[in-house]
Design a protein around this motif. Sequence first.
Motif, mmCIF file in Angstrom:
data_model
loop_
_atom_site.group_PDB
_atom_site.id
_atom_site.type_symbol
_atom_site.label_atom_id
_atom_site.label_comp_id
_atom_site.label_asym_id
_atom_site.label_seq_id
_atom_site.Cartn_x
_atom_site.Cartn_y
_atom_site.Cartn_z
ATOM 1 N N VAL A 197 -0.297 16.137 -12.490
ATOM 2 C CA VAL A 197 -1.471 15.349 -12.861
ATOM 3 C C VAL A 197 -1.480 14.108 -11.980
ATOM 4 C CG1 VAL A 197 -2.652 14.112 -14.699
ATOM 5 C CG2 VAL A 197 -1.371 16.193 -15.221
ATOM 6 N N ARG A 198 -2.402 14.073 -11.047
ATOM 7 C CA ARG A 198 -2.461 12.951 -10.110
ATOM 8 C C ARG A 198 -3.128 11.762 -10.792
ATOM 9 N NH1 ARG A 198 -5.248 16.520 -5.581
ATOM 10 N NH2 ARG A 198 -6.134 17.356 -7.500
ATOM 11 N N PRO A 199 -2.475 10.622 -10.788
ATOM 12 C CA PRO A 199 -3.007 9.465 -11.522
ATOM 13 C C PRO A 199 -4.256 8.920 -10.862
ATOM 14 C CG PRO A 199 -1.119 8.836 -10.190
ATOM 15 C CD PRO A 199 -1.210 10.332 -10.107
ATOM 16 N N PRO A 200 -5.071 8.187 -11.630
ATOM 17 C CA PRO A 200 -6.250 7.545 -11.040
ATOM 18 C C PRO A 200 -5.829 6.609 -9.920
ATOM 19 C CG PRO A 200 -6.307 7.432 -13.444
ATOM 20 C CD PRO A 200 -4.946 7.925 -13.066
ATOM 21 N N TRP A 201 -6.739 6.384 -9.001
ATOM 22 C CA TRP A 201 -6.425 5.549 -7.850
ATOM 23 C C TRP A 201 -6.067 4.133 -8.305
ATOM 24 C CZ3 TRP A 201 -5.690 7.258 -3.060
ATOM 25 C CH2 TRP A 201 -5.498 6.302 -2.055
ATOM 26 N N VAL A 202 -4.931 3.629 -7.846
ATOM 27 C CA VAL A 202 -4.491 2.285 -8.223
ATOM 28 C C VAL A 202 -4.108 1.525 -6.971
ATOM 29 C CG1 VAL A 202 -3.651 2.975 -10.484
ATOM 30 C CG2 VAL A 202 -2.111 3.084 -8.524
ATOM 31 N N ASP A 496 -5.102 18.687 -14.596
ATOM 32 C CA ASP A 496 -5.207 17.690 -13.539
ATOM 33 C C ASP A 496 -6.653 17.251 -13.352
ATOM 34 O OD1 ASP A 496 -4.731 16.108 -11.258
ATOM 35 O OD2 ASP A 496 -5.034 17.833 -9.938
ATOM 36 N N ALA A 497 -7.561 18.240 -13.299
ATOM 37 C CA ALA A 497 -8.972 17.922 -13.107
ATOM 38 C C ALA A 497 -9.525 17.127 -14.293
ATOM 39 C CB ALA A 497 -9.774 19.209 -12.902
ATOM 40 N N ALA A 498 -9.123 17.503 -15.501
ATOM 41 C CA ALA A 498 -9.608 16.809 -16.689
ATOM 42 C C ALA A 498 -9.127 15.359 -16.714
ATOM 43 C CB ALA A 498 -9.155 17.544 -17.944
ATOM 44 N N ALA A 499 -7.864 15.136 -16.377
ATOM 45 C CA ALA A 499 -7.322 13.781 -16.400
ATOM 46 C C ALA A 499 -7.965 12.903 -15.335
ATOM 47 C CB ALA A 499 -5.816 13.821 -16.200
#
Length: 786
Positions: A197-202, A496-499
Amino acid sequence: MPNPADLPPEIFTLILSYALKEDVEVRDLLSLSFLSRAWYTSLIPRIYSSWTYNGARQPFATLYKFLLTILRDPQLADEVSTLRIGNWGFFPGAAAPAPELQVPDEELELIRSAIRNAGVGHLEEDILGSLRKRDRRPLMALLLVTLPNLRAVWAHVPRRDPILGAVLKRVVDAGHLSLAPALANLSELHLCQESPVRPPWVDSDSEDEDEDYDEAYSENWDSLRLTYLWPIFYHDSLRTLSLIDLETKKASTWLPAPEDGASNLSHIEHLHLVTIWKSLCTYADIHSLTSQPRALKSFTLSLHDNPYDRRRNEIISNAELWGSLQQHQDTLEFLDICRSKNTHRDGNGRFGLLRPSFQKLKHLAIQTEIILGGCCGEPRASFRLKDTLPSSIQSLTLYGDEGFALHTDLAAQLRELVTGDDFPHLISIILDDSHVLYTDDGTNIKPAYQGLVNACKARNVSFRVEESSSTLGGLGCYQRLWGKALYMQADGATRDAAASYSRKRLRDPVELLLKDDGWGDERIKFRDNDDDEDDGRLAAISVSGSEPGVFHTIPFEDHTGQTAYMVFRNAASIPLPPLFAFAVYFTHPRATPKSANMQSLCEAITPPLPSFRHIRFDMYFLPDATTEDCVAHYTVEKKVRGSSKDQIRVFKTLPPERDDPLPAGQMKIPGMVKKYLNLDHDHRSLLFLSPTESWQDGTGMLCVTFEQKQRGPASSANANNASANSSPPIHATLCPLNQEDPSYDFTSREGPHPISDAVYDAAHVDREMYMGPWVEAGRKGWTAWR
């Protein structure tokens, strides 16, 4: 009638083995076990023999409670022999914040004891700290080493798992140091990388950045790496190892090739390597992987030559691969090698003569240019197929296209194998479905190959043309390797897509769990009663599917006015036909809806996955009809009923307030699938045909594909002068029903693929398009389409 449980236990257990199907759901076994202690005693080994965990849908508590159950009752631990596990990675950067988990003292002591028994006591505080954050990785590592009779594991593993890495290394060291055994009976292991699960861009300078952030966004985030998994090669009991989507980079670092004269440490006999398309696959890395086992019996390698990579000539050549296989020449029985079909590295070379050295080779699947040369302008070999193949060969599969075009006399060389006396064991020849095999109009096989077909018939050698997967070579598709664990890969990608883009699809943003949308949710039911010993033993039983569902059989009139039937499985209260359908024809004059046993047939040819309940089967009875008659009926039926996407369009255009179901008597027969996307690229239509009185007689069914597109650049004149018969070319193949069918034998590569594989290959591509509206309409109470 007398209770069969009153019989002696040995006889009662034998009766149960005959009465219950192999794929009976755990829920049903659990219900039977409540009948009496005798039933419980006989069924509990079967209930616990296999356990499934899918972390994209099942919570931390499921894994945690199952581990506690196993730790409290070693007898139950002894029963578990198979695990299908996946998606247990840890992604705090993408998850919603949550308070730390508080673990009761009694449970904490059980965990501490398991940590010490696993030999990773030095990591105890790190593990306990991870548990408080709901990190499932330590739990899975402890579970694996707590099951003494574990034999087979299908696992979608996290990209990073330091605890499992430490445990695996300790298991290997234990074998050399005579420590307490763990995983002592593990003989079969299939591994694939779970979708992280790739985290949101930070902000890259953020102190809260997920530890896997850089890894998740790296080029090969979806590849399987040996970083912490390399000890499995040295596990004493392991005999079968499959590595899917493998990144081979640094394999030679983790697994250095034994020096000349050194003893190989790996006991692996069956090694299957399917590399990810971006992997460079250098000689050093591939040679290191192939040189670990002492003696291979079967070897599969699927790799890609990337002509656009400036390092393309670093990839292992055919000549180098040939050298790497020499150490296994006395034992190798099955060899399957497929690299890019149309482009290869420069100076690729070829194999030498197989005949003098590989005398035990029975099954060979390979590209023609690998064994006969001619690749990339290099000279062809001076020998022919009959000169290089050993006399022990039983089945031969040749992949195209390049080799078929280079070796224009290939048909003649194959005829030499069939008509000669040097290959008495040859029973099967399979050719990749290449345009090179067909005449210019693209509709008929070339005369030379037709002569080969006739020669095979005379010699009773099975011959067929079928398209192989360019990514998996002879493995064909993931289903054959992964079976019931396949859906976890799709669930991981969906998570992953949902998160990242649609968090409303998550039912739990803390644990990143997908909603129960009918896609194969696996719920866990617990029975926690400390006063009841049996109830305590039954904690954490895995149950597939949100509910068992029942079969519905709905009659309708086809375009000729005859009665046909829609058969599908859904909740008992929602008889709404799914939108993705297959046509099944019964043509024997004595076949009737009752004798056809339509619901059992559906169960036999539907992939054994909870996520494949979005399928219906339209069943027609055409006594004495030929294959051509069925195709004609199917073609008109499709034209009259239209596409099932019409129902999807209507459903999506209705305003949200229109939730009311149709009035009784206004049912619209859903349309048909306009095009099956994952078939042979040249086909659009598919049907199944049962020509015998009963499909249960073991003879299988016909898989019929047609509506073949033009293969070559045929001119309009050629098209006008084609056959006066305007009916489309038809390919009809007699197939076993499923992989449990006695006539199906993947090891020997005999016979065509099962019907259930064709159903899977055709249905999984568009699953989301057809599944979503069907599930949503069912929730609204619809029993029919508009």
